[in-house]
Design a protein around this motif. Structure first.
Motif, PDB file in Angstrom:
ATOM      1  N   LEU A 101       3.840  23.619  12.409  1.00 50.93           N
ATOM      2  CA  LEU A 101       3.577  24.051  10.889  1.00 50.93           C
ATOM      3  C   LEU A 101       4.248  22.896   9.920  1.00 50.93           C
ATOM      4  O   LEU A 101       3.559  22.820   8.809  1.00 50.93           O
ATOM      5  N   LEU A 102       5.444  22.398  10.406  1.00 49.74           N
ATOM      6  CA  LEU A 102       6.055  21.558   9.469  1.00 49.74           C
ATOM      7  C   LEU A 102       5.349  20.211   9.602  1.00 49.74           C
ATOM      8  O   LEU A 102       5.191  19.680  10.445  1.00 49.74           O
ATOM      9  N   TRP A 136      16.478  29.976   6.988  1.00 48.94           N
ATOM     10  CA  TRP A 136      17.386  28.710   7.074  1.00 48.94           C
ATOM     11  C   TRP A 136      18.636  29.386   7.730  1.00 48.94           C
ATOM     12  O   TRP A 136      19.110  30.528   7.457  1.00 48.94           O
ATOM     13  N   PHE A 137      18.909  28.743   8.797  1.00 50.52           N
ATOM     14  CA  PHE A 137      20.077  29.376   9.672  1.00 50.52           C
ATOM     15  C   PHE A 137      21.126  28.150   9.617  1.00 50.52           C
ATOM     16  O   PHE A 137      20.981  27.084   9.857  1.00 50.52           O
ATOM     17  N   LYS A 138      22.370  28.901   9.914  1.00 49.87           N
ATOM     18  CA  LYS A 138      23.451  28.168  10.449  1.00 49.87           C
ATOM     19  C   LYS A 138      24.045  28.331  11.741  1.00 49.87           C
ATOM     20  O   LYS A 138      24.165  29.631  11.680  1.00 49.87           O
ATOM     21  N   GLY A 139      24.262  27.431  12.542  1.00 46.69           N
ATOM     22  CA  GLY A 139      24.578  27.806  13.835  1.00 46.69           C
ATOM     23  C   GLY A 139      23.420  28.491  14.589  1.00 46.69           C
ATOM     24  O   GLY A 139      22.289  28.054  14.366  1.00 46.69           O
ATOM     25  N   GLU A 185      13.276  27.417  10.314  1.00 50.35           N
ATOM     26  CA  GLU A 185      12.548  28.397  11.079  1.00 50.35           C
ATOM     27  C   GLU A 185      11.061  28.729  10.084  1.00 50.35           C
ATOM     28  O   GLU A 185      11.480  29.189   9.102  1.00 50.35           O
ATOM     29  N   VAL A 186      10.053  28.290  10.530  1.00 47.20           N
ATOM     30  CA  VAL A 186       8.635  28.876   9.561  1.00 47.20           C
ATOM     31  C   VAL A 186       7.591  29.420  10.454  1.00 47.20           C
ATOM     32  O   VAL A 186       7.660  29.102  11.571  1.00 47.20           O
ATOM     33  N   THR A 187       7.389  30.609  10.073  1.00 48.50           N
ATOM     34  CA  THR A 187       6.339  31.431  10.767  1.00 48.50           C
ATOM     35  C   THR A 187       5.431  31.911   9.700  1.00 48.50           C
ATOM     36  O   THR A 187       5.265  32.100   8.518  1.00 48.50           O
ATOM     37  N   TYR A 188       4.192  31.857  10.417  1.00 49.52           N
ATOM     38  CA  TYR A 188       2.888  32.446   9.686  1.00 49.52           C
ATOM     39  C   TYR A 188       1.998  33.078  10.797  1.00 49.52           C
ATOM     40  O   TYR A 188       1.557  32.428  11.736  1.00 49.52           O
ATOM     41  N   LYS A 189       1.709  34.544  10.657  1.00 52.56           N
ATOM     42  CA  LYS A 189       1.120  35.209  11.564  1.00 52.56           C
ATOM     43  C   LYS A 189       1.601  35.035  13.126  1.00 52.56           C
ATOM     44  O   LYS A 189       2.987  34.998  13.579  1.00 52.56           O
ATOM     45  N   ASP A 190       0.831  34.284  13.843  1.00 53.97           N
ATOM     46  CA  ASP A 190       1.276  34.077  15.147  1.00 53.97           C
ATOM     47  C   ASP A 190       1.670  32.597  15.470  1.00 53.97           C
ATOM     48  O   ASP A 190       1.928  32.377  16.415  1.00 53.97           O
ATOM     49  N   LYS A 191       1.881  31.911  14.316  1.00 50.29           N
ATOM     50  CA  LYS A 191       2.066  30.623  14.440  1.00 50.29           C
ATOM     51  C   LYS A 191       3.801  30.603  14.121  1.00 50.29           C
ATOM     52  O   LYS A 191       4.303  31.259  13.235  1.00 50.29           O
ATOM     53  N   PHE A 192       4.492  29.527  15.014  1.00 52.52           N
ATOM     54  CA  PHE A 192       5.980  29.471  14.850  1.00 52.52           C
ATOM     55  C   PHE A 192       6.199  27.794  14.796  1.00 52.52           C
ATOM     56  O   PHE A 192       5.653  27.255  15.483  1.00 52.52           O
TER      57      PHE A 192
END
Length: 1259
Positions: A101-102, A136-139, A185-192
């Motif tokens: 997606l990115l 957005w995550f750290k670690g 992390e980017v999600t859209y329906k069943d896409k990741f």
């Protein structure tokens, strides 16, 4: 150094387990507590026996962005326990593949402490229906969405032209602990999609001494501000060690003297458990310690002891009397055999015996308000392998035991096969046993798959051995034999092999055969049997027996023979009859069986009728074969069933269809009946034999063709003849062929039609019925009474029926019967429209019963019968005169008007009527007309001579009744007599006169006085309706000479002529008497006895001036007179009376009031003043107040009030006005008012009008 933070828990795993799956039998879990650390860190392995550092394994740290981290990497899973089944460990976690997606991913970067940095991620939105979700995550796990604030900001935007979502993460004024690995992390329906990046925070050169080592090396902890920092836990896993002894070394001293870049290497070399905690304490020890008042010598910063050893913690007190307390992780320590407290002078010693891993903790001692702390590290000795594994070579089904001996009892070891941990759960084939220092791995029933390299791993080393499992030689004693079996018969396959304990598997056509209720698989010694209790077609095929562990197989063929058969029971239809709706598609699938596959033929049997010469009918059958071509009716055959298809079913498709099956094993046939059903034909046009007021009765014939399905019922619809909208009358089916529609409008023509319904549907509508009009007979006549009886006649009267209906009323039919008989005789051959009828030709003294029927187009109504029998005999009734109310008082009429008096009376037989006037026969100019019930006096032109008292006599035989009437004929009065000027003074003139000689046969109600100037002789009215015979006229003009005349007035009007004064009155100035005036006429009276009235209706003042004669010099002094006070408050002399008015006819309300000065009259309706309303007119004449209501309606009814007000007071009177009527008979019929109410209403209206007219006549 002090411990002020939260206790931490460190998970210790031996390094020898690095390559094994966690959760095995040798996993060792230990928890340490520390006050300043909040996360757990696995301990590094101890150093090898030769003192050399262990070799580093090439195992990558888990990366959050690496998809393998989500696919069940076994070397990174730390959550499995000892009791986890091995099957779950072997399962691979499957996740859907990631999609990109990115279009722009955040890049790693580095900044100085206190700097700002921005990470940007972009997602293309051309194929997305909504905004994607970004995190957005750290670690590994810490979500930064909850950490936004002054140091962290998350932004997002969307470019409509390029259709790109932009997501930004801003880090402001970064600190050292912000460094680490981040993930997007980017999600859209069943896409990741995800991406990881690193942030490096560099120290500023001049601020190196202020770095917080604790925060820089703190373990990751989700939800904390410093989450996502450096984590050395991944680097401290999976080490290999050599089984050599390590000399005792003071690691603490080595660290104190080493460079900072060598700390990690030293900790890794000597197996330090918590490097970061050690670095924090090392930093604190380098600080200058403050001198303590309580302690002469503090505890060392850290102590190290081997597991099972003893340690002494010594402090030296400056004041031996101070109370001392020891603590472990903040909990006070009490003396026990494990903890022993000793005193030697100022030294205080705590001895810890038999140190275990649980004793690895932070210890502190408090003396008064001061406290010193230390850290105790318990070092665990490696477990060495004393006796190594030996290789094993065996065959299948044998028992395998692998034995090994280690240096320590109860040590935790791990068994591996080909580098993978051996599962030892309850369901595992492997069993592990240990006694003291010996350990065994047992495989009871070895298979060829057990071949491999087995190893045992301990903390101090590893030993391995190779296990070889071979197959035993196979001998076939009896091979499988091919068989042919009838369908349904038992099937048995058997073989014999050696060795006998070798299991095997049965296959049919390459598919594994599993035992069930029908199939049983037996293995007894050398025999292997496959038994099928009842064979089926599916049991035919190639059967193979495969001994387990061998490549040799045994094969045989099974052939099932089955004669053809048609399975009609699968139709689940009664009598094998299939019903199909016409127009639909029929696909009739019938299962068939037979081996080999039978040949199928479909035929349709038709019965034809043939005529012979003798006209006898004979039936013959002919069969028509149905082909499998593309016709509308076609047959198809498949492996397990045959199919008959009819694309569009028609009525002609009804019939018997025969199926014939043939194969080598035999023949079979069956017959299927197909019935094509359709909606029924339309019924015939309905008939309407009977009609009522709002109902009718209708009948119809069933349809000729019911569509092959019984008629379930009928739907009925109706409509008005002039309308096109049909309305359904029944929602539940009508089972009969008759129906009675209701709730129709009387007088409106209707039509009805019918729908037939069967199980298939609704037929087309029938033809509409002939139009019919609902008409109802009237109700019975009302109020039937006997009006008159003579010797041969009976007169009856009645009222119209209460309900007439739209058919109207044609007339009445009168019937009578003699008492004691049931024969009714029609009295009138033709209908009569009157409500009174005389039955003639009756015998004298007969008793009859009479009844009346109302007749209209719908027929005769129910009869109204007189309750009692009537005796036909004339009865003498004494006469009785019923004088109308308005004739009970004087009847007044003007001369020339018409006099018409009707005086009703009763009496039987017909009375004799006589009129007298004051005892004398009446004048011939008066006409008298007599009837059976009244007498009428009629005077075409009334004269005054007709006035007088009249006497009416009504006589029946010896019975006489009399009545007196007073008639007064009035005319205009004559003029007044002797009108003269009585006195003149100032501008006043006093008049006097006598009443007229002829009053016009009515009382004089007033006079009208007029004046005229001698110069012009034009007459002007001074005052009207004056009641007295003397008056003073004031406000006359000085210097004028006046004449006066007077009219008399009665109820008829003013007199035709007036009487004028002979003399004139000259008005001169005060005190001057003219010479040519006859003073004697002016001074006939010394003063005026009349009330003074001015021409302008105002009162004149008292005469007070004196007059003198200028020539003679005489002075006349006129005396003063006080005028009479005529003022009074309002008083009603005649009140208002309650009145009934007829709607549409003007109504008046009258009353009279007396007041002086003249009052103000106010009219009110329901206490509301009537102002400027055009429906009302108000009059006030000589104290008579009148309110006229123009054409009132029922809404004008209410309480009316007349109020009179002047300066002296007020008064009021009330009355109630009720308005009746206002609608014609036609209007009331249109409004739907019942006839009996209309009749009552009209009678009341007539009564009100009659009473109103009587009042007017009486007035």
């Amino acid at each position: 150094m002090g411990f002020t933070g939260k206790p931490k828990y460190n998970l210790f795993l031996p390094s020898t387990c690095a390559a094994s799956r966690p959760g095995g039998p040798t996993d060792k879990h230990r928890f340490y507590k520390d006050d300043d650390v909040t996360a757990s860190t696995p301990s590094p392995p101890p150093p090898a026996e030769d003192g050399s550092p262990p070799k580093k394994l090439s195992i990558d740290l888990p990366n959050d962005s690496d998809p393998e981290s989500t696919r069940g990497r076994k070397d990174s899973v730390w959550s499995l326990g000892d009791g986890q089944p091995p099957e779950e460990i072997d399962k691979q976690i499957e996740t859907p593949p990631l999609s990109t997606l990115l279009i722009e991913k955040p890049q790693s970067g580095s900044i100085n402490v206190g700097g700002d940095i921005t990470f940007v991620a972009k997602v293309e939105a051309k194929d997305l229906l909504r905004k994607p979700t970004i995190k957005w995550f750290k670690g590994k796990w810490m979500d930064l969405a909850s950490k936004t604030g002054k140091h962290l900001q998350l932004k997002e935007s969307f470019d409509r032209f390029s259709k790109v979502h932009t997501f930004e993460m801003h880090i402001i004024k970064a600190k050292e602990n912000y460094a680490g690995n981040y993930r997007c992390e980017v999600t859209y329906k069943d896409k990741f999609d995800s991406c990881s990046f690193d942030l490096e925070v560099k120290e500023v050169a001049d601020s190196s001494q202020s770095i917080d080592i604790r925060s820089a090396f703190k373990r990751s902890s989700e939800g904390q501000d410093d989450a996502g920092e450096l984590d050395f836990s991944g680097l401290l896993k999976h080490r290999e060690h050599k089984q050599e002894e390590v000399p005792e070394v003071d690691v603490w001293e080595i660290l104190k003297n080493a460079r900072p870049d060598e700390y990690e290497k030293i900790a890794f070399m000597y197996g330090i458990t918590d490097l970061r905690g050690l670095l924090r304490r090392l930093k604190k020890t380098k600080k200058e310690e403050k001198k303590s008042e309580a302690f002469a010598k503090r505890l060392e910063p850290a102590y190290q002891v081997d597991k099972g050893g003893k340690i002494r913690l010594v402090v030296d007190l400056a004041d031996p009397t101070v109370e001392l307390k020891w603590y472990k992780n903040g909990q006070e320590i009490r003396p026990t055999p494990k903890y022993i407290f000793e005193h030697k002078g100022t030294q205080r010693i705590m001895v810890i015996n038999n140190c275990q891993i649980s004793d690895d903790a932070a210890y502190s001692v408090s003396a008064g308000d001061e406290k010193c702390t230390t850290e105790l590290f318990v070092k665990e000795l490696p477990v060495n392998i004393v006796k190594k594994l030996e290789p094993v070579k065996t065959t299948v089904n044998e028992r395998i035991e692998l034995e090994c001996e280690v240096s320590e009892e109860g040590a935790k070891v791990k068994w591996m096969k080909n580098g993978v941990e051996v599962p030892t759960g309850v369901r595992s084939r492997y069993r592990v046993k240990s006694e003291g220092t010996k350990h065994w791995l047992i495989i009871d029933d070895a298979t060829k798959d057990d071949t491999g390299t087995y190893s045992l791993m301990a903390t101090g080393g590893t030993t391995e051995a190779h296990v070889q499992v071979d197959l035993k030689p196979l001998k076939i004693l009896m091979d499988l034999q091919s068989v042919t079996v009838l369908l349904g018969k038992p099937l048995k396959l058997n073989c014999e092999i050696y060795p006998g304990n070798v299991p095997g598997r049965w296959y049919k056509n390459g598919q594994l055969v599993q035992p069930n209720e029908r199939i049983s698989i037996l293995h007894r010694a050398k025999n292997h049997n496959l038994d099928i209790e009842s064979s089926t077609i599916h049991d035919a095929g190639d059967y193979t027996f495969v001994p387990e562990g061998y490549t040799q197989t045994l094969s045989a063929k099974v052939h099932i023979i089955d004669p053809p058969r048609v399975h009609l029971e699968a139709l689940n239809a009664q009598d094998n009859t299939v019903t199909i709706v016409a127009g639909n598609k029929l696909r009739l699938e019938i299962p068939i069986s037979g081996e080999p596959a039978p040949r199928v033929v479909w035929m349709k049997g038709e019965r034809k009728k043939r005529k012979k010469r003798k006209k006898k009918k004979k039936l013959s059958n002919s069969n028509r074969v149905i082909l499998d071509s593309g016709n509308r009716v076609r047959a198809e055959t498949f492996a397990d069933h045959t199919c008959l298809t009819i694309d569009v079913a028609e009525r002609e498709d009804t019939g018997n269809y025969k199926i014939v099956l043939q194969n080598e094993a035999g023949e079979d046939s069956a017959t299927v009946k197909i019935k094509v059903v359709d909606i029924p034909d339309a019924p015939g046009a309905p008939l309407v034999p009977d009609v009522g007021g709002d109902w009718c009765t209708m009948t119809w014939d069933p349809p000729r063709y019911d569509g092959g399905s019984p008629i379930l019922g009928y739907f009925i619809e109706r409509k008005k003849k002039q309308s096109s909208r049909w309305m359904r009358l029944n929602f539940d089916l009508c089972k009969e062929t008759t129906f009675e529609p209701k709730k129709m409008i009387e007088g409106v023509p209707y039509e009805v039609r019918i729908f037939a319904v069967n199980a298939i549907g609704v037929s087309k509508p029938s033809e509409p019925s002939k139009p019919f009009i609902p008409l109802a007979v009237t109700s019975e006549p009302t109020m039937l009474v006997v009006d008159d009886v003579t010797d041969t006649t009976v007169t009856i009267k009645w009222r119209p029926p209460d309900t007439i209906g739209a058919a109207g009323l044609d007339g009445y039919q009168i019937e009578y019967c003699f008492e004691g008989t049931d024969e009714w005789i029609l009295a009138n051959k033709e209908l009569t429209e009157k409500t009174r009828y005389t039955i003639t030709g009756l015998p004298v003294e007969a008793k009859i019963l009479v009844r009346v029927k109302a007749i209209n187009a719908a027929g005769a109504s129910l009869p109204r019968t007189i309750q009692h029998s009537i005796l036909v005999k004339e009865v003498i009734e004494p006469p009785k005169i019923r004088i109308p109310r308005h004739l009970k008082q004087t009847y007044i009429r003007k001369v020339g008007e018409v006099v018409n008096l009707v005086v009703p009376f009763v009496g039987k037989p017909r009375p004799k009527v006589t009129w007298l006037k004051e005892g004398q026969p009446i004048d011939q100019t008066i006409n008298i007309r007599n009837s059976e019930c009244d007498s009428i006096m009629f005077i075409r032109k009334a004269e005054r001579k007709h006035s007088g008292k009249y006497e009416l006599s009504v006589q029946v035989e010896n019975h006489v009744d009399t009545a007196h009437l007073d008639i007064q004929i009035v005319d205009l009065p004559g003029p007044p007599q002797a009108v003269k000027i009585d006195e003149v003074w100032g501008n006043n003139v006093a008049l006097d006169w006598n009443p007229p000689k002829d009053s016009g046969n009515a009382p004089i109600i007033g006079y009208t006085i007029q004046k005229a100037d001698k110069k012009t002789m034009e007459w002007y009215t001074c005052i009207e309706h004056y009641h007295r015979t003397c008056i003073t006229i004031s406000d006359l003009v000085v210097g004028n000479e006046y004449f006066f005349r007077i009219y008399s007035e009665n109820m008829v009007g003013l007199s035709e002529s007036a009487t004028a004064t002979k003399d004139s009155a000259l008005i001169v100035k005060e005190g001057i008497f003219p010479h040519d005036t006859a003073l004697g006429s002016y001074h006939a009276k010394s003063h005026s006895p009349f009330p003074s009235h001015s021409s302008s209706s105002s009162s004149s003042s008292s005469r007070s001036s004196s007059h003198s004669h200028s020539q003679s010099g005489l002075q006349l002094k006129i005396p003063e007179y006080n005028d009479r006070d005529f003022t009074e408050p309002p008083t009603f002399t005649q009140p208002l009376i309650n009145t009934f008015a007829v709607a549409g006819y003007n109504a008046t309300l009258n009353c009279s009031v007396r007041a002086n000065p003249r009052p103000k009259v106010i009219w009110m309706k329901n206490k509301i003043i009537i102002i400027d309303d055009p429906r009302y007119r108000m009059f006030s004449n000589q104290g008579v107040c009148t309110l006229e209501i123009r054409k009132p309606s029922p809404f004008d009814g209410g309480v009316y009030t007349c109020k009179a007000v002047n300066d002296l007071g007020e008064a009021q009177v009330d009355c109630k006005l009720e308005v009746k009527g206002g609608f014609t008979f036609f209007e009331l019929m249109k409004r739907g008012v019942p006839l009996h109410l209309i009749d009552k209403y009209m009678n009341e209206s007539k009564t009100a009008e009659k009473s109103e007219s009587e009042k007017k006549e009486s007035n």
